[in-house]
Design a protein around this motif. Structure first.
Motif, PDB file in Angstrom:
ATOM      1  N   SER A  53      15.154 -22.666  16.006  1.00 52.66           N
ATOM      2  CA  SER A  53      14.150 -23.261  16.898  1.00 52.66           C
ATOM      3  C   SER A  53      14.832 -23.937  18.082  1.00 52.66           C
ATOM      4  O   SER A  53      16.054 -23.945  18.211  1.00 52.66           O
ATOM      5  N   GLU A  54      14.012 -24.559  18.919  1.00 49.12           N
ATOM      6  CA  GLU A  54      14.541 -25.278  20.076  1.00 49.12           C
ATOM      7  C   GLU A  54      15.190 -26.602  19.686  1.00 49.12           C
ATOM      8  O   GLU A  54      15.857 -27.241  20.493  1.00 49.12           O
ATOM      9  N   LYS A  95       8.116 -36.336  27.941  1.00 53.32           N
ATOM     10  CA  LYS A  95       9.238 -35.431  28.208  1.00 53.32           C
ATOM     11  C   LYS A  95      10.545 -36.136  28.570  1.00 53.32           C
ATOM     12  O   LYS A  95      11.584 -35.508  28.630  1.00 53.32           O
ATOM     13  N   ALA A 105      13.870 -38.080  23.702  1.00 53.92           N
ATOM     14  CA  ALA A 105      14.331 -37.210  22.619  1.00 53.92           C
ATOM     15  C   ALA A 105      14.459 -38.080  21.369  1.00 53.92           C
ATOM     16  O   ALA A 105      14.548 -39.312  21.460  1.00 53.92           O
ATOM     17  N   VAL A 117      15.734 -33.674  18.828  1.00 53.54           N
ATOM     18  CA  VAL A 117      14.489 -33.001  19.183  1.00 53.54           C
ATOM     19  C   VAL A 117      13.967 -33.589  20.489  1.00 53.54           C
ATOM     20  O   VAL A 117      13.732 -34.799  20.581  1.00 53.54           O
ATOM     21  N   LYS A 118      13.780 -32.717  21.468  1.00 54.56           N
ATOM     22  CA  LYS A 118      13.234 -33.133  22.759  1.00 54.56           C
ATOM     23  C   LYS A 118      11.713 -33.149  22.658  1.00 54.56           C
ATOM     24  O   LYS A 118      11.109 -32.229  22.119  1.00 54.56           O
ATOM     25  N   GLU A 119      11.105 -34.197  23.185  1.00 53.94           N
ATOM     26  CA  GLU A 119       9.647 -34.263  23.243  1.00 53.94           C
ATOM     27  C   GLU A 119       9.139 -33.218  24.227  1.00 53.94           C
ATOM     28  O   GLU A 119       9.805 -32.920  25.222  1.00 53.94           O
ATOM     29  N   THR A 120       7.963 -32.657  23.958  1.00 54.96           N
ATOM     30  CA  THR A 120       7.442 -31.595  24.813  1.00 54.96           C
ATOM     31  C   THR A 120       6.175 -31.990  25.574  1.00 54.96           C
ATOM     32  O   THR A 120       5.844 -31.340  26.559  1.00 54.96           O
ATOM     33  N   LYS A 121       5.501 -33.034  25.152  1.00 48.69           N
ATOM     34  CA  LYS A 121       4.280 -33.449  25.855  1.00 48.69           C
ATOM     35  C   LYS A 121       4.637 -34.057  27.208  1.00 48.69           C
ATOM     36  O   LYS A 121       5.648 -34.741  27.341  1.00 48.69           O
TER      37      LYS A 121
END
Length: 164
Positions: A50-51, A78, A81, A70-74
């Motif tokens: 995964s990413e 953004k 992390a 894990v980087k936040e995506t919202k």
């Protein structure tokens, strides 16, 4: 010791180390051994493909430590992390493996576009981990009382942030 990003080819050894951590230190993780022991190698292959950035520390070719970034995506998150699932085998404690993993995770966070801060949570009673995170520049911003419950015992989690 070598620290590198894990991929799906590391799934079996990652799964083994992850389950060891969940079994030996249940109060250090939100997941439980009972929940994850039935997960197939394919689940771990997908996780590592995964990413998410899962790093592994290897000593003499053996995986001895892991951490995931894990980087936040919202849109509104953004700039953040999160660090999850930090674990170093007991036999490797005191060798700087945790510090090496954290340095690499922070460096990877700095390389991600737009990341300004990194978050993690740690069991308030985990003195060694707390000391490591504080030494890396993390600051406490809150305590989640009775965050985890294992049987009849509650554990507080300390929430920490590192501003890059």
């Amino acid at each position: 010791m070598i620290v590198k990003r894990l991929n799906s080819s590391n799934a079996i050894e990652y799964r083994e180390l992850r389950l060891e951590g969940l079994l030996n230190y249940p109060s250090a993780f939100g997941s439980s051994y009972e929940e994850e022991k039935e997960s197939s190698n394919e689940v771990y292959e997908n996780r590592l493909a995964s990413e998410f950035i899962t790093l592994g520390a290897f000593e003499n070719g053996q995986l001895t430590g892991i951490v995931t970034l894990v980087k936040e995506t919202k849109m509104k998150l953004k700039h953040r992390a999160n660090i999850y699932a930090m674990y170093v085998r007991s036999v490797a404690h005191g060798k700087g493996i945790g510090k090496s993993l954290m340095i690499e995770a922070i460096n990877r966070a700095k390389e991600l576009d737009g990341i300004e801060q990194v978050y993690l949570s740690v069991n308030k009673d985990n003195v060694a981990a707390r000391r490591l995170y504080l030494s890396m520049g993390f600051e406490t911003f809150g305590i989640d009382k009775r965050s985890l419950k294992i049987e009849d015992t509650y554990y507080d989690e300390e929430h920490m942030v590192l501003f890059l």
